[in-house]
Design a protein around this motif. Structure first.
Motif, PDB file in Angstrom:
ATOM      1  N   LEU A 141       0.818  -1.210   0.000  1.00  0.00           N
ATOM      2  CA  LEU A 141       0.000   0.000   0.000  1.00  0.00           C
ATOM      3  C   LEU A 141       0.856   1.265   0.000  1.00  0.00           C
ATOM      4  CD1 LEU A 141      -2.590  -1.137   2.707  1.00  0.00           C
ATOM      5  CD2 LEU A 141      -2.810  -1.304   0.210  1.00  0.00           C
ATOM      6  N   LEU A 142       2.116   1.144   0.379  1.00  0.00           N
ATOM      7  CA  LEU A 142       3.010   2.301   0.470  1.00  0.00           C
ATOM      8  C   LEU A 142       3.863   2.392  -0.784  1.00  0.00           C
ATOM      9  CD1 LEU A 142       4.249   1.897   4.152  1.00  0.00           C
ATOM     10  CD2 LEU A 142       2.320   3.261   3.308  1.00  0.00           C
ATOM     11  N   PRO A 143       3.761   3.485  -1.538  1.00  0.00           N
ATOM     12  CA  PRO A 143       4.563   3.613  -2.752  1.00  0.00           C
ATOM     13  C   PRO A 143       6.065   3.669  -2.487  1.00  0.00           C
ATOM     14  CG  PRO A 143       2.857   5.315  -2.672  1.00  0.00           C
ATOM     15  CD  PRO A 143       2.837   4.590  -1.365  1.00  0.00           C
ATOM     16  N   MET A 144       6.472   4.140  -1.283  1.00  0.00           N
ATOM     17  CA  MET A 144       7.888   4.298  -1.008  1.00  0.00           C
ATOM     18  C   MET A 144       8.166   4.162   0.473  1.00  0.00           C
ATOM     19  SD  MET A 144      10.368   6.561   0.330  1.00  0.00           S
ATOM     20  CE  MET A 144       9.625   8.173   0.435  1.00  0.00           C
ATOM     21  N   PRO A 148      -0.235   6.796   0.928  1.00  0.00           N
ATOM     22  CA  PRO A 148      -1.255   7.260  -0.021  1.00  0.00           C
ATOM     23  C   PRO A 148      -2.242   8.220   0.640  1.00  0.00           C
ATOM     24  CG  PRO A 148      -0.968   4.899  -0.208  1.00  0.00           C
ATOM     25  CD  PRO A 148      -0.186   5.346   1.004  1.00  0.00           C
ATOM     26  N   GLY A 149      -2.551   9.301  -0.060  1.00  0.00           N
ATOM     27  CA  GLY A 149      -3.493  10.285   0.443  1.00  0.00           C
ATOM     28  C   GLY A 149      -2.894  11.324   1.371  1.00  0.00           C
ATOM     29  N   VAL A 150      -1.617  11.167   1.706  1.00  0.00           N
ATOM     30  CA  VAL A 150      -0.929  12.122   2.581  1.00  0.00           C
ATOM     31  C   VAL A 150      -0.079  13.020   1.692  1.00  0.00           C
ATOM     32  CG1 VAL A 150       0.714  12.392   4.475  1.00  0.00           C
ATOM     33  CG2 VAL A 150      -0.960  10.524   4.520  1.00  0.00           C
ATOM     34  N   GLU A 151      -0.234  14.330   1.878  1.00  0.00           N
ATOM     35  CA  GLU A 151       0.356  15.294   0.954  1.00  0.00           C
ATOM     36  C   GLU A 151       1.872  15.227   0.863  1.00  0.00           C
ATOM     37  OE1 GLU A 151       0.587  20.089   0.553  1.00  0.00           O
ATOM     38  OE2 GLU A 151      -1.361  19.219   1.050  1.00  0.00           O
ATOM     39  N   ARG A 152       2.551  15.111   1.967  1.00  0.00           N
ATOM     40  CA  ARG A 152       4.015  15.120   1.912  1.00  0.00           C
ATOM     41  C   ARG A 152       4.566  13.830   2.520  1.00  0.00           C
ATOM     42  NH1 ARG A 152       6.067  16.725   6.947  1.00  0.00           N
ATOM     43  NH2 ARG A 152       4.491  17.596   8.314  1.00  0.00           N
ATOM     44  N   VAL A 153       5.845  13.626   2.354  1.00  0.00           N
ATOM     45  CA  VAL A 153       6.501  12.433   2.884  1.00  0.00           C
ATOM     46  C   VAL A 153       6.399  12.429   4.407  1.00  0.00           C
ATOM     47  CG1 VAL A 153       8.733  11.249   3.099  1.00  0.00           C
ATOM     48  CG2 VAL A 153       8.068  12.280   0.913  1.00  0.00           C
ATOM     49  N   SER A 154       6.157  11.256   4.966  1.00  0.00           N
ATOM     50  CA  SER A 154       6.148  11.052   6.415  1.00  0.00           C
ATOM     51  C   SER A 154       7.499  10.462   6.811  1.00  0.00           C
ATOM     52  CB  SER A 154       5.021  10.097   6.812  1.00  0.00           C
ATOM     53  OG  SER A 154       3.764  10.634   6.466  1.00  0.00           O
ATOM     54  N   PHE A 155       7.819  10.589   8.094  1.00  0.00           N
ATOM     55  CA  PHE A 155       9.080  10.071   8.612  1.00  0.00           C
ATOM     56  C   PHE A 155       8.816   9.426   9.961  1.00  0.00           C
ATOM     57  CE2 PHE A 155       9.951  13.771   6.046  1.00  0.00           C
ATOM     58  CZ  PHE A 155      11.039  13.405   5.271  1.00  0.00           C
ATOM     59  N   TRP A 168       9.046   7.848  17.282  1.00  0.00           N
ATOM     60  CA  TRP A 168       8.429   9.081  16.790  1.00  0.00           C
ATOM     61  C   TRP A 168       7.939   8.868  15.357  1.00  0.00           C
ATOM     62  CZ3 TRP A 168      10.721  11.200  12.481  1.00  0.00           C
ATOM     63  CH2 TRP A 168      12.027  10.811  12.216  1.00  0.00           C
ATOM     64  N   PHE A 169       6.952   9.696  14.972  1.00  0.00           N
ATOM     65  CA  PHE A 169       6.357   9.573  13.638  1.00  0.00           C
ATOM     66  C   PHE A 169       5.904  10.974  13.230  1.00  0.00           C
ATOM     67  CE2 PHE A 169       4.174   6.108  11.044  1.00  0.00           C
ATOM     68  CZ  PHE A 169       4.002   6.904   9.909  1.00  0.00           C
ATOM     69  N   ASP A 170       6.587  11.578  12.259  1.00  0.00           N
ATOM     70  CA  ASP A 170       6.265  12.920  11.761  1.00  0.00           C
ATOM     71  C   ASP A 170       5.325  12.797  10.565  1.00  0.00           C
ATOM     72  OD1 ASP A 170       6.535  15.783  11.517  1.00  0.00           O
ATOM     73  OD2 ASP A 170       7.850  15.403   9.802  1.00  0.00           O
ATOM     74  N   ASN A 171       4.302  13.636  10.552  1.00  0.00           N
ATOM     75  CA  ASN A 171       3.272  13.614   9.505  1.00  0.00           C
ATOM     76  C   ASN A 171       2.531  12.276   9.522  1.00  0.00           C
ATOM     77  OD1 ASN A 171       1.777  14.820   7.445  1.00  0.00           O
ATOM     78  ND2 ASN A 171       3.087  13.994   5.841  1.00  0.00           N
ATOM     79  N   ASN A 172       2.130  11.886  10.722  1.00  0.00           N
ATOM     80  CA  ASN A 172       1.464  10.607  10.963  1.00  0.00           C
ATOM     81  C   ASN A 172      -0.047  10.767  10.738  1.00  0.00           C
ATOM     82  OD1 ASN A 172       0.383   8.239  11.937  1.00  0.00           O
ATOM     83  ND2 ASN A 172       1.469   8.308  13.887  1.00  0.00           N
ATOM     84  N   PRO A 173      -0.580  10.166   9.689  1.00  0.00           N
ATOM     85  CA  PRO A 173      -2.002  10.311   9.441  1.00  0.00           C
ATOM     86  C   PRO A 173      -2.861   9.403  10.317  1.00  0.00           C
ATOM     87  CG  PRO A 173      -1.047   8.876   7.800  1.00  0.00           C
ATOM     88  CD  PRO A 173       0.089   9.388   8.664  1.00  0.00           C
ATOM     89  N   PHE A 174      -2.244   8.547  11.126  1.00  0.00           N
ATOM     90  CA  PHE A 174      -2.979   7.559  11.902  1.00  0.00           C
ATOM     91  C   PHE A 174      -3.361   8.050  13.297  1.00  0.00           C
ATOM     92  CE2 PHE A 174      -0.050   5.254   9.037  1.00  0.00           C
ATOM     93  CZ  PHE A 174      -1.003   4.723   8.183  1.00  0.00           C
ATOM     94  N   VAL A 175      -2.976   9.302  13.630  1.00  0.00           N
ATOM     95  CA  VAL A 175      -3.319   9.810  14.972  1.00  0.00           C
ATOM     96  C   VAL A 175      -4.485  10.755  14.907  1.00  0.00           C
ATOM     97  CG1 VAL A 175      -1.055   9.504  15.957  1.00  0.00           C
ATOM     98  CG2 VAL A 175      -1.573  11.647  14.789  1.00  0.00           C
TER      99      VAL A 175
END
Length: 146
Positions: free
Chosen positions: A72-75, A105-112, A139-146
């Motif tokens: 599901l993750l392109p990268m 997918p669906g998240v505008e910028r790269v997450s870390f 840690w999780f930056d730009n985490n869409p799951f929270v």
């Protein structure tokens, strides 16, 4: 046996352990589940429960879960740093930092995300292998799951 042989063996073991962790990263990022299996003993236990929607289980259960979910993750691009290997004969406790940029997918910028891989390793006829991995996602930056 010379004085230098134990020190040389330790350096060789540390290099092989670092290579094993690199193989782990390559296998995950390439979605190469046959290569992934070479990192572990057949009876390994792997715990990714600190990751959003993660799970813990046997090697077979983990490969099935990863192959379904990482597609599901392109990268993803895993880096392993600061490998601390506490070697005791044919066993080792390894704590290594990881850093992973990923595209969701669906998240505008790269997450870390980042944290620690905690491995229990054993020396086998085929070299060092992990019999237990517990990921500690700190840690999780730009985490869409929270």
């Amino acid at each position: 046996m010379t004085v230098h042989e134990p020190a040389l063996q330790r350096l060789l073991d540390e290099a092989e352990i670092r290579r094993l962790l690199t193989t782990y990263c390559t296998a995950v990022d390439d979605r190469d589940w046959d290569l992934y299996r070479t990192v572990f003993t057949p009876d390994a236990f792997i715990d990714y429960t600190s990751t959003p929607h993660g799970q813990a289980g046997t090697l077979d259960e983990t490969v099935a879960w990863l192959s379904e979910n990482l597609t599901l993750l392109p990268m993803t691009m895993h880096y392993v740093l600061n490998v601390d290997a506490r070697i005791d004969g044919d066993t080792a406790i390894v704590r290594a930092q990881f850093y992973n940029p990923l595209q969701i997918p669906g998240v505008e910028r790269v997450s870390f995300c980042g944290g620690y891989y905690n491995h229990s390793l054993v020396r086998t006829a085929d070299g060092w292998r992990s019999e237990r991995l517990v990921e500690d996602n700190v840690w999780f930056d730009n985490n869409p799951f929270v």
